[in-house]
Design a protein around this motif. Structure first.
Motif, short mmCIF file in Angstrom:
data_model
loop_
_atom_site.label_atom_id
_atom_site.label_comp_id
_atom_site.label_asym_id
_atom_site.label_seq_id
_atom_site.Cartn_x
_atom_site.Cartn_y
_atom_site.Cartn_z
N SER B 95 0.82 -1.22 0.00
CA SER B 95 0.00 0.00 0.00
C SER B 95 0.85 1.27 0.00
CB SER B 95 -0.95 0.01 1.20
OG SER B 95 -0.21 0.23 2.37
N SER B 119 -5.66 7.32 0.67
CA SER B 119 -6.40 6.86 1.84
C SER B 119 -6.36 7.92 2.93
CB SER B 119 -5.83 5.55 2.35
OG SER B 119 -4.60 5.78 2.97
N ASP B 127 -4.40 1.27 8.81
CA ASP B 127 -4.25 0.20 7.82
C ASP B 127 -4.04 -1.12 8.51
OD1 ASP B 127 -4.46 1.77 5.48
OD2 ASP B 127 -2.49 2.58 5.92
#
Lengths: 416, 478
Positions: B95, B119, B127
């Protein structure tokens, strides 16, 4: 008053409490020290880059006789300098770019480049003050406060203490105030020292202190609430750490996935692909297919749209711009999606005080998602200015001259 | 032996009866299960999406119309880093690194569109993945449930009767240990299920077994630590305080200190910095678009001599293509050298940060888990290298078309009119110089080898704690 002094003496002799407070000082001190180092390193890198970038442009000066070549080969450094409070909250500077190297070609092909650092680091996270104050401080406070009453209960002194005190709650209140105050100071004094060292604005420091104090105040309230149940110390501590886990990890994780579901953002790759297709298709299309949409955006060049040869620079830059125009709706959706996600997360963060505190400190430090997006906008504005500079020279087929190059826009440095 | 099992059994019964322990257990089991499901869904979705995107990118490239081959060099291609099957447990750097990369001539781009950029920021733990839940938060549960294992017997004055019945300290210690270890192993169940799922999707069984083994080792380290503290601490509160401190240090503080020290002791120049520093070297290679540039005179002379002609027009090959090919090779050599330097520095940083695993088992298990899952920095570097091979191959493949099939005379006159331009368009059949690309992590044995240092760290921790524990067990006294 004598009661307070007595409690202060108790605190000074409570080895466990001193240990937690010592850790707080250590953690806060280390975090601001590391933050200062990181920001200093980023400044050094930026200063060097600004120099090299300028030197590089000087090398190119005089190398190309054609504005098309000049615009093609000349890169410009854009950057987002860290603010005077960035040392306390590095925020998005870890994952989002704070420097770009751009040229007058289609911007959408350039703006998503990330000059990121070691991904292992972004994964583990930085040790900045925001982390210390938002994530570690609640744990330290829990460790300080969880056995205030339960310890006395276990020692069989609870009723006696309550009975001899001036009012029922007073010894506990004084005891708690001292511990909470001491912890807050242990966190804030290193922050203030660092702020003084680098000349952080007083308003920023005051605001950050308020955020830290409010956040600690919340956890104090929570500890006091749990303390009322009269559980034993280990049960108190377990429940409080469980609450920390919920508010610092589980709730933020839930918020994140619900935000991602609620606000869809187009795939970034989609933006790039569309842009590439648009720019590349232009080569095979009639010149008018490029020049017409271009003139819609720039009517001032309507009289210059004839492209005689099969290749002319003005047409080349026009289809670069048209490529950006075609992808504009998608690119805007990507940008606005990120803004909406950030706003929604900001609202929902009220459910998770540690997340809220982190966001608040990042906002003060100018390292929030909003700041990152604002920098992206500045890059867009600068790119537009570059186009504004090159278009007249390309379309009127002017001669490249030093005087003209001197007028080329420079990326504006924004003070924070 | 039966006495040891009786002790363990009694402990389990106590946990089931205690509302606190049972509640904590239930919540943890729920957290582990839901995190596992969410992580697995997210990563398998990403897996399918990227395989699809890769196929689309290849089809798009192949379906391009007839063109000048150099236009295809600039048209470029995309590669996607498909997450490996075990990423359903540990997505690792997926990510925070870009998942796709644009490949084109004369440039090495960075991987773009890291999820982290789109995000929301919520403090750093948002996360949450299966791996993170096991690494960071399972120990908290073990601490909450296990800190009182031995000290409780002393505080509740049940230790004297126990020892008076002939139970030795070592037996007590072992029984309590089995109780806690048994619980830990039970909590590995969601992980084992996810590993089985991953194997079903093509993960190497060896690496999957390695993941389970690594986490089992990790939980054993925590169990022995908790047991040890519980036997030497003077009160439950103190035991809990010590364990909380150790958790705080090893889970939250030391890993980040490792990162900070690595980043300040081993500075890695950024991409822009490298690019800028590379500029002079790249200019020395020359601009491959300009065949008359002075840098290519030697090449021209050699070629003319080789074919024994006096004019480039008389060469049996397209000189502009030859220049493009030579320049690409030289540029790539320079770019690869800098890229390798940068990757070596990054790997050095990661190694340095990982050496803090001797101080923090959390850091050790995290590094081992990423290595085994094929989601570590080394795997990302592998992706970058493989992508570069794809880039160089298709660019040079196109340049070969340019050299061998496109007549020089047509090429230099391509801008005269539409007809001339048409003559330089090569058949789209040539675009099949592009190879199919599917990213796969290194072989399981190689990943196991990479995970061996972190595993050794954990093993050293376990050995040390067990040895001290054995000594402490003999000294368990009322």
């Amino acid at each position: 008053m004598t009661g307070s002094f007595r409690e202060l003496r108790f605190l000074a002799k409570d080895r466990a409490a001193l240990l937690w407070l010592g850790i707080a000082v250590l953690v806060a001190g280390l975090s601001v020290f590391l933050g200062l180092r990181e920001v200093a390193a980023q400044r050094t890198v930026l200063n060097e880059l600004i120099e090299v970038d300028r030197a590089e442009r000087d090398v190119l000066r005089g190398l190309h006789q054609d504005w098309g070549d000049v615009a093609y080969y000349t890169f410009h450094l854009t950057h987002d300098s860290p603010s005077d409070f960035a040392f306390a909250a590095l925020g998005q500077r870890d994952t989002s770019p704070w420097k770009h190297h751009i040229r007058a070609l289609a911007l959408e092909g350039q703006i998503y480049e990330t000059d990121a650092e070691n991904p292992d680091f972004a994964l583990i996270g930085r040790f900045d003050f925001a982390f210390a104050a938002s994530m570690l401080a609640p744990l330290l406070l829990i460790l300080l406060l969880h056995d205030l009453r339960s310890r006395e209960r276990a020692a069989g002194r609870y009723e006696l203490l309550g009975a001899t005190a001036a009012s029922r709650g007073s010894p506990w209140f004084v005891r708690a105030v001292l511990r909470v105050g001491a912890l807050t100071l242990c966190l804030l004094v290193p922050l203030w020292a660092a702020g003084l060292l680098v000349g952080t604005g007083a308003a920023k420091l005051a605001l950050a202190s308020l955020v830290v104090a409010l956040h600690i105040g919340f956890w104090w309230g929570f500890c006091a609430f749990v303390d009322r149940f009269g559980w034993s110390s280990p049960v108190n501590l377990t429940a409080l750490i469980g609450a920390w886990l919920a508010l610092a990890v589980v709730v933020p994780a839930a918020i994140e996935s619900s935000v991602e579901t609620a606000v869809p953002v187009p795939e970034g790759g989609e933006v790039m692909l569309t842009q590439r297709e648009a720019v590349n298709d232009a080569w095979d299309l009639p010149k008018s297919a490029t020049m017409e949409p271009f003139v819609e955006r720039h009517p001032e060049w309507a009289d210059y749209t004839q492209v005689g040869q099969s290749f002319e620079w003005k047409w080349y830059y026009a289809f670069q711009q048209v490529g950006d125009q075609i992808v504009e709706p998608l690119s805007r959706a990507y940008r606005e999606g990120r803004i909406r996600r950030d706003r929604l997360a900001g609202t929902l963060a009220w459910l998770a005080p540690p997340a809220l505190s982190t966001r608040a400190l990042q906002a003060i430090a100018g390292t929030s998602m909003a700041d990152s997006l604002a920098y992206e906008q500045r890059v867009r504005d600068f790119h537009a200015a570059l186009r504004g500079y090159y278009y007249p020279r390309l379309f009127r087929d002017e001669v490249v001259s030093d005087a003209s190059l001197g007028q080329r826009p420079e990326f504006p440095v924004v003070g924070k | 032996m039966s006495r040891i099992l009786t002790i363990a059994h009694a402990e389990w019964r106590l946990w089931l009866r205690s509302r606190l322990a049972f509640g904590a257990l239930l919540i943890t089991a729920l957290l582990l299960t839901s995190t596992s499901v969410v992580t697995a869904l997210r990563m398998s979705e990403a897996h399918h999406a990227r395989i699809h995107q890769q196929a689309v990118a290849e089809a798009t490239f192949l379906s391009q119309p007839d063109r000048h081959p150099h236009r295809m060099v600039h048209y470029g291609h995309y590669v996607f880093r498909v997450p490996p099957p075990l990423s359903v447990i540990d997505p690792g750097v997926d990510s925070v690194t870009g998942q796709s990369m644009f490949l084109e001539g004369h440039r090495q781009n960075t991987a773009m569109f890291a999820d982290a950029r789109a995000s929301a920021e919520l403090g750093g733990f948002e996360d949450l993945t299966t791996a993170l839940a096991y690494q960071l938060f399972l120990p908290l549960l073990l601490i909450a449930i296990g800190h009182g294992l031995i000290i409780r017997e002393r505080e509740e004055t049940t230790l004297v009767p126990l020892l008076a019945q002939g139970v030795t300290g070592t037996e007590l210690y072992a029984g309590k240990g089995i109780a806690l270890v048994g619980l830990s192993l039970a909590l590995l169940l969601p992980l084992a299920v996810m590993c089985a799922v991953a194997v079903g999707r093509g993960a190497a069984p060896l690496a999957s077994a390695g993941v389970i083994g690594l986490y089992a080792l990790y939980l054993l380290v925590w169990c022995s630590l908790i047991l040890l503290v519980s036997s030497v601490a003077r009160s439950r509160s103190l035991a809990l305080g010590i364990l909380a401190l150790v958790w705080l240090g090893t889970a939250l503080i030391i890993p980040r200190i490792g990162v900070e020290s690595a980043s300040s002791l081993i500075p890695v120049p950024g991409k822009i910095e490298t690019d800028l520093n590379m500029q002079a070297e790249l200019r020395a290679v020359g601009d491959g678009h300009n065949a008359s540039a002075p840098e290519f005179r030697q090449l021209q002379a050699d070629l003319l001599a080789q074919y024994d002609v006096t004019r480039v027009e008389d060469l049996p090959v397209n000189f502009r293509g030859v220049v493009a090919r030579a320049a690409e090779a030289d540029l790539t050599e320079v770019m690869n050298r800098h890229a390798e330097e940068r990757m070596a520095l990054e790997a050095g940083q990661a190694r340095f940060a990982a050496s803090f695993g001797w101080l923090s088992p959390v850091l050790a298990v995290a590094a081992g888990s990423r290595a085994l899952s094929g989601t570590d920095l080394a795997t990302h570097h592998r992706f970058l290298r493989e992508a570069e091979v794809v880039r160089f191959d298709f660019v040079q493949g196109l340049n070969r078309v340019h050299v061998e099939q496109l007549a020089y005379g047509d090429d230099i006159n391509r801008n005269i009119d539409a007809e001339a331009s048409k003559r330089t368009r090569m058949s789209a059949e040539n675009w099949n110089v592009l190879d199919e690309f599917t990213f796969r992590p290194a072989a399981a044995t190689e990943r196991l080898a990479r995970a061996s240092t972190p595993a050794a760290m954990l093993f050293a921790w376990l050995l040390m704690l067990a040895a001290i524990g054995a000594l402490a067990a003999r000294r368990v006294q009322p």
